[in-house]
Scaffold this active site. Structure first.
Site, PDB file in Angstrom:
ATOM      1  N   ARG A 106       0.838  -1.213   0.000  1.00 43.20           N
ATOM      2  CA  ARG A 106       0.000   0.000   0.000  1.00 43.20           C
ATOM      3  C   ARG A 106       0.866   1.254   0.000  1.00 43.20           C
ATOM      4  O   ARG A 106       0.518   2.269   0.612  1.00 43.20           O
ATOM      5  CB  ARG A 106      -0.952   0.006   1.203  1.00 43.20           C
ATOM      6  CG  ARG A 106      -1.803  -1.256   1.330  1.00 43.20           C
ATOM      7  CD  ARG A 106      -2.885  -1.349   0.282  1.00 43.20           C
ATOM      8  NE  ARG A 106      -3.913  -0.358   0.452  1.00 43.20           N
ATOM      9  CZ  ARG A 106      -5.060  -0.551   1.100  1.00 43.20           C
ATOM     10  NH1 ARG A 106      -5.334  -1.724   1.624  1.00 43.20           N
ATOM     11  NH2 ARG A 106      -5.946   0.399   1.202  1.00 43.20           N
ATOM     12  N   ARG A 163      -2.833   7.273   1.210  1.00 43.45           N
ATOM     13  CA  ARG A 163      -3.193   8.488   1.951  1.00 43.45           C
ATOM     14  C   ARG A 163      -2.105   9.060   2.844  1.00 43.45           C
ATOM     15  O   ARG A 163      -2.198  10.213   3.257  1.00 43.45           O
ATOM     16  CB  ARG A 163      -4.455   8.227   2.780  1.00 43.45           C
ATOM     17  CG  ARG A 163      -5.706   8.209   1.922  1.00 43.45           C
ATOM     18  CD  ARG A 163      -6.917   7.824   2.730  1.00 43.45           C
ATOM     19  NE  ARG A 163      -6.807   6.443   3.190  1.00 43.45           N
ATOM     20  CZ  ARG A 163      -7.767   5.795   3.835  1.00 43.45           C
ATOM     21  NH1 ARG A 163      -8.885   6.409   4.140  1.00 43.45           N
ATOM     22  NH2 ARG A 163      -7.609   4.540   4.195  1.00 43.45           N
ATOM     23  N   ARG A 189      -6.201  13.025  -4.785  1.00 35.74           N
ATOM     24  CA  ARG A 189      -7.491  12.521  -4.306  1.00 35.74           C
ATOM     25  C   ARG A 189      -8.453  13.637  -3.938  1.00 35.74           C
ATOM     26  O   ARG A 189      -9.672  13.425  -3.876  1.00 35.74           O
ATOM     27  CB  ARG A 189      -7.273  11.629  -3.083  1.00 35.74           C
ATOM     28  CG  ARG A 189      -7.232  10.170  -3.372  1.00 35.74           C
ATOM     29  CD  ARG A 189      -8.581   9.582  -3.735  1.00 35.74           C
ATOM     30  NE  ARG A 189      -9.287   9.098  -2.546  1.00 35.74           N
ATOM     31  CZ  ARG A 189     -10.463   9.524  -2.149  1.00 35.74           C
ATOM     32  NH1 ARG A 189     -11.090  10.461  -2.815  1.00 35.74           N
ATOM     33  NH2 ARG A 189     -11.045   9.028  -1.079  1.00 35.74           N
ATOM     34  N   ASP A 194      -7.340  -1.448  -7.019  1.00 33.37           N
ATOM     35  CA  ASP A 194      -7.827  -2.053  -5.786  1.00 33.37           C
ATOM     36  C   ASP A 194      -8.263  -3.484  -6.066  1.00 33.37           C
ATOM     37  O   ASP A 194      -8.696  -3.793  -7.179  1.00 33.37           O
ATOM     38  CB  ASP A 194      -8.998  -1.247  -5.207  1.00 33.37           C
ATOM     39  CG  ASP A 194      -9.242  -1.643  -3.760  1.00 33.37           C
ATOM     40  OD1 ASP A 194      -8.550  -1.113  -2.874  1.00 33.37           O
ATOM     41  OD2 ASP A 194     -10.095  -2.518  -3.509  1.00 33.37           O
ATOM     42  N   TYR A 222     -15.804  -9.992   0.890  1.00 30.61           N
ATOM     43  CA  TYR A 222     -16.431  -8.687   0.621  1.00 30.61           C
ATOM     44  C   TYR A 222     -17.791  -8.846  -0.049  1.00 30.61           C
ATOM     45  O   TYR A 222     -18.739  -8.123   0.253  1.00 30.61           O
ATOM     46  CB  TYR A 222     -15.505  -7.820  -0.242  1.00 30.61           C
ATOM     47  CG  TYR A 222     -14.350  -7.238   0.533  1.00 30.61           C
ATOM     48  CD1 TYR A 222     -14.516  -6.112   1.319  1.00 30.61           C
ATOM     49  CD2 TYR A 222     -13.098  -7.839   0.512  1.00 30.61           C
ATOM     50  CE1 TYR A 222     -13.471  -5.587   2.057  1.00 30.61           C
ATOM     51  CE2 TYR A 222     -12.040  -7.324   1.247  1.00 30.61           C
ATOM     52  CZ  TYR A 222     -12.233  -6.201   2.019  1.00 30.61           C
ATOM     53  OH  TYR A 222     -11.196  -5.686   2.750  1.00 30.61           O
TER      54      TYR A 222
HETATM   55  O1  1CP Z   1       0.353   0.975  -3.219  1.00 31.13           O
HETATM   56  C1  1CP Z   1      -0.875   0.926  -3.272  1.00 31.13           C
HETATM   57  O2  1CP Z   1      -1.611   1.573  -2.535  1.00 31.13           O
HETATM   58  C2  1CP Z   1      -1.413   0.078  -4.387  1.00 31.13           C
HETATM   59  C3  1CP Z   1      -2.843   0.033  -4.532  1.00 31.13           C
HETATM   60  C4  1CP Z   1      -3.731  -0.764  -3.590  1.00 31.13           C
HETATM   61  C5  1CP Z   1      -3.676  -2.113  -3.272  1.00 31.13           C
HETATM   62  C6  1CP Z   1      -2.596  -3.104  -3.574  1.00 31.13           C
HETATM   63  C7  1CP Z   1      -4.905  -0.229  -3.024  1.00 31.13           C
HETATM   64  C8  1CP Z   1      -5.337   1.176  -3.120  1.00 31.13           C
HETATM   65  N1  1CP Z   1      -5.602  -1.248  -2.446  1.00 31.13           N
HETATM   66  C9  1CP Z   1      -4.862  -2.406  -2.558  1.00 31.13           C
HETATM   67  C10 1CP Z   1      -5.242  -3.746  -2.116  1.00 31.13           C
HETATM   68  C11 1CP Z   1      -6.395  -3.921  -1.202  1.00 31.13           C
HETATM   69  N2  1CP Z   1      -7.597  -3.263  -1.182  1.00 31.13           N
HETATM   70  C12 1CP Z   1      -6.455  -4.928  -0.226  1.00 31.13           C
HETATM   71  C13 1CP Z   1      -5.369  -5.961  -0.009  1.00 31.13           C
HETATM   72  C14 1CP Z   1      -4.235  -5.458   0.794  1.00 31.13           C
HETATM   73  C15 1CP Z   1      -4.534  -5.176   2.252  1.00 31.13           C
HETATM   74  O3  1CP Z   1      -4.931  -6.118   2.962  1.00 31.13           O
HETATM   75  O4  1CP Z   1      -4.323  -4.028   2.649  1.00 31.13           O
HETATM   76  C16 1CP Z   1      -7.697  -4.839   0.414  1.00 31.13           C
HETATM   77  C17 1CP Z   1      -8.218  -5.723   1.547  1.00 31.13           C
HETATM   78  C18 1CP Z   1      -8.418  -3.775  -0.188  1.00 31.13           C
HETATM   79  C19 1CP Z   1      -9.821  -3.347   0.103  1.00 31.13           C
HETATM   80  C20 1CP Z   1      -9.912  -1.908   0.450  1.00 31.13           C
HETATM   81  N3  1CP Z   1      -9.589  -0.893  -0.393  1.00 31.13           N
HETATM   82  C21 1CP Z   1     -10.344  -1.324   1.662  1.00 31.13           C
HETATM   83  C22 1CP Z   1     -10.925  -2.061   2.853  1.00 31.13           C
HETATM   84  C23 1CP Z   1      -9.983  -2.604   3.818  1.00 31.13           C
HETATM   85  C24 1CP Z   1     -10.771  -3.291   4.898  1.00 31.13           C
HETATM   86  O5  1CP Z   1     -10.455  -3.051   6.078  1.00 31.13           O
HETATM   87  O6  1CP Z   1     -11.706  -4.068   4.594  1.00 31.13           O
HETATM   88  C25 1CP Z   1     -10.244   0.060   1.536  1.00 31.13           C
HETATM   89  C26 1CP Z   1     -10.570   1.116   2.558  1.00 31.13           C
HETATM   90  C27 1CP Z   1      -9.755   0.311   0.229  1.00 31.13           C
HETATM   91  C28 1CP Z   1      -9.531   1.638  -0.380  1.00 31.13           C
HETATM   92  C29 1CP Z   1      -8.185   1.904  -0.910  1.00 31.13           C
HETATM   93  N4  1CP Z   1      -7.503   1.090  -1.795  1.00 31.13           N
HETATM   94  C30 1CP Z   1      -6.317   1.679  -2.147  1.00 31.13           C
HETATM   95  C31 1CP Z   1      -6.249   2.948  -1.461  1.00 31.13           C
HETATM   96  C32 1CP Z   1      -5.138   3.933  -1.575  1.00 31.13           C
HETATM   97  C33 1CP Z   1      -7.409   3.073  -0.696  1.00 31.13           C
HETATM   98  C34 1CP Z   1      -7.817   4.270   0.147  1.00 31.13           C
HETATM   99  C35 1CP Z   1      -8.770   5.058  -0.662  1.00 31.13           C
HETATM  100  C36 1CP Z   1      -8.730   6.527  -0.416  1.00 31.13           C
HETATM  101  O7  1CP Z   1      -7.978   7.251  -1.100  1.00 31.13           O
HETATM  102  O8  1CP Z   1      -9.519   6.974   0.413  1.00 31.13           O
END
Ligand code: 1CP
Length: 339
Positions: free
Chosen positions: A23, A27, A36, A72, A147
């Site tokens: 990640r 943010r 964003r 994502d 999910y």
């Molecule tokens: O470097 C990076 O950020 C690459 C992009 C990336 C990746 C690899 C994002 C962007 N999401 C993910 C994978 C992802 N998404 C996972 C697997 C990794 C992990 O366990 O962290 C999961 C579970 C998600 C689902 C997800 N996406 C959630 C929910 C998490 C939960 O607790 O259930 C959320 C809040 C997101 C949003 C998200 N995805 C990525 C970003 C930067 C964000 C935040 C969005 C924002 O800008 O508000």
């Protein structure tokens, strides 16, 4: 082209230990917040030029040895027909949860180029810009299924386990469909130019080993088996998966991701000739700088016997982490491992 990360994935000797952070685009970076500020998260994911920009941000600022595609894991679930929304502060929401045969029948196995062409376009654009390898990714079927079944994030995963234990055929049917979608999606990413593929199994650690073996692992094996002709290195990250490590070896992945709940020496002993990636507690980035360096030194020393090692966090970087602390960690890995 810096191929240190690719070599480590293949278990080859490297001049220093490569590093990236799960990640890493997101943010905690003010430059990400700026992008964003003007656009919703889903629109950002569907705008290749902006995805390129935010993918490059951590690579430029922190000198990462790999880039990860900005997208994502839930994007392909939307392409399957599950209506997806992201709510500020609450995360992803699926309004039509999949809990019966009719719901499952409504899901389609999408053509990745036709429905997620923006992802493949992002990959093609990134490959022109990058001097480090590009990681493509997808969620593992079990994590994606949670999910769809729960309708979003969950603490107890009640609905997921209820379906597994009371309607196993429905559960397996859902897993099969997600698996077919995920395999085609990762093949399309490989074709577009992704150089390594990571499969994120964020929630699989809630399973007993016997249930992991029956309900989750076979689908990861199908995906990795189906990717063999791409010849790309595959990373399987089972979060909270220390107790599943011996079974995870059978996933077929070249690299196993580790969270921070396991000592890396134990992991090396158990995985034999697989490369490893991890395993700093993401919150340890808050340690005072000297202590952070010391902890990294201990991890690097412990990992010298690994058959390929990639430094990473044990899970995603926390949104309130100061970017300078992340930079301090990357620099420490590079300096202490001989770059
Ligand atoms: O470097 C990076 O950020 C690459 C992009 C990336 C990746 C690899 C994002 C962007 N999401 C993910 C994978 C992802 N998404 C996972 C697997 C990794 C992990 O366990 O962290 C999961 C579970 C998600 C689902 C997800 N996406 C959630 C929910 C998490 C939960 O607790 O259930 C959320 C809040 C997101 C949003 C998200 N995805 C990525 C970003 C930067 C964000 C935040 C969005 C924002 O800008 O508000």
């Amino acid at each position: 082209m810096n191929d240190t990360f690719l070599k480590a994935c293949r278990g080859e000797k490297t001049d220093y230990v490569p590093v990236w952070m799960m990640r890493q685009a997101g943010r905690y970076l003010p430059e990400y917040q700026k992008v964003r500020g003007n656009i919703s998260f889903l629109s950002l994911c569907k705008t290749p030029e902006l995805c390129v920009e935010v993918t490059l941000q951590p690579v430029t600022r922190l000198h990462m040895d790999a880039a990860i595609l900005f997208s994502d894991i839930l994007i392909p679930m939307e392409a399957m027909g599950a209506g997806l929304e992201f709510h500020e502060g609450r995360g992803p929401v699926f309004h039509d949860t999949i809990r019966d045969q009719a719901g499952l029948d409504r899901l389609i196995i999408p053509d990745p180029e036709a429905t997620m062409g923006f992802v493949m376009e992002t990959i093609r654009l990134l490959r022109r810009e990058l001097q480090v390898p590009l990681i493509g990714f997808a969620g593992a079927p079990f994590t994606c299924a949670t999910y769809l079944i729960e309708g979003g994030s969950s603490k107890t995963f009640w609905e997921t386990k209820k379906m597994m234990f009371t309607q196993p055929e429905l559960f397996h049917g859902l897993m099969e469909k997600i698996t077919a979608c995920t395999l085609a999606y990762l093949q399309a990413q490989a074709k577009a130019g992704a150089q390594v593929l990571q499969i994120f199994d964020s929630w699989v650690g809630i399973l007993a080993p016997c249930d992991f073996e029956e309900f989750a692992l076979p689908y990861v094996q199908t995906i990795i088996g189906g990717l063999q002709d791409t010849t790309l290195p595959i990373i399987y990250f089972a979060n909270n998966g220390a107790t599943l490590l011996d079974l995870s070896i059978r996933s077929g992945a070249d690299v196993l991701g580790l969270d921070w709940r396991i000592n890396i020496r134990d992991a090396i002993r158990r995985v034999g000739n697989k490369a490893l990636q991890g395993n700093l507690d993401p919150f340890a980035l808050m340690l005072p700088r000297d202590a952070l360096r010391q902890r990294i030194k201990r991890m690097l020393d412990a990992a010298t016997d690994a058959h390929g090692y990639i430094f990473n966090l044990g899970h995603g970087i926390h949104q309130f982490t100061p970017p300078d602390q992340a930079k301090c960690a990357v620099d420490a890995v590079h300096e202490l491992s001989g770059r």
